[in-house]
Design a protein around this motif. Structure first.
Motif, PDB file in Angstrom:
ATOM      1  N   SER A 280      -3.584   0.344  -3.076  1.00 27.33           N
ATOM      2  CA  SER A 280      -3.143  -1.018  -2.772  1.00 27.33           C
ATOM      3  C   SER A 280      -3.236  -1.873  -4.020  1.00 27.33           C
ATOM      4  CB  SER A 280      -4.010  -1.653  -1.681  1.00 27.33           C
ATOM      5  OG  SER A 280      -3.827  -0.991  -0.469  1.00 27.33           O
TER       6      SER A 280
ATOM      7  N   HIS B 256      -4.853   6.419  -0.576  1.00 23.18           N
ATOM      8  CA  HIS B 256      -3.999   5.248  -0.359  1.00 23.18           C
ATOM      9  C   HIS B 256      -4.292   4.275  -1.492  1.00 23.18           C
ATOM     10  CE1 HIS B 256      -3.087   6.752   3.608  1.00 23.18           C
ATOM     11  NE2 HIS B 256      -4.385   6.831   3.873  1.00 23.18           N
TER      12      HIS B 256
ATOM     13  N   THR C 273       0.848  -1.188   0.000  1.00 27.17           N
ATOM     14  CA  THR C 273       0.000   0.000   0.000  1.00 27.17           C
ATOM     15  C   THR C 273       0.884   1.237   0.000  1.00 27.17           C
ATOM     16  OG1 THR C 273      -1.721  -1.160   1.240  1.00 27.17           O
ATOM     17  CG2 THR C 273      -1.838   1.235   1.228  1.00 27.17           C
TER      18      THR C 273
END
Length: 89
Positions: A61, A59, A3
C-alpha cells in the motif's frame, strides 16, 4: 489508499527472496506499507492444476499509485515471470 498484491509462482519462485527484496524497498520508499500473507495459507491453496501456480505473497500500500508502479517495475526486472502484480480488489 491504493493496494496491490504481489503473487509468486510457488512452484519456482523463492518466496523468501521476494519478501527480502520488498522489505528492502520498505526501508527506502517512504510511505510504503507491506502486509505479508501467512505462508500456511499458501500451502492450503489449491493450484487448480494450472501450469503456473501463482499465490499471494505480500500486499503493498502507498498513497501514490506511481510508487507502486515503480516497485512493480523493479520486481519484474529482478524476478521476471515468476511474479505477478495486480490491484487488490
Amino acid at each position: 489508499m491504493p493496494t496491490w498484491t504481489v503473487k509468486a509462482d510457488r512452484r519456482k519462485a523463492d518466496r523468501s527472496q521476494i519478501i527480502e527484496r520488498l522489505r528492502s524497498m520498505e526501508d527506502t520508499i517512504e510511505g510504503l506499507t507491506l502486509y505479508e500473507v501467512d505462508p500456511q495459507l499458501l500451502e492450503m491453496t489449491d493450484d487448480e492444476r494450472n501450469f503456473r501456480d501463482f499465490a499471494p505473497v505480500m500486499h503493498l500500500s502507498h498513497d501514490e499509485v506511481g510508487a507502486l508502479e515503480v516497485i512493480a517495475e523493479e520486481l519484474l526486472l529482478e524476478f521476471g515471470w515468476l511474479i505477478d502484480l495486480a490491484p487488490t480488489a
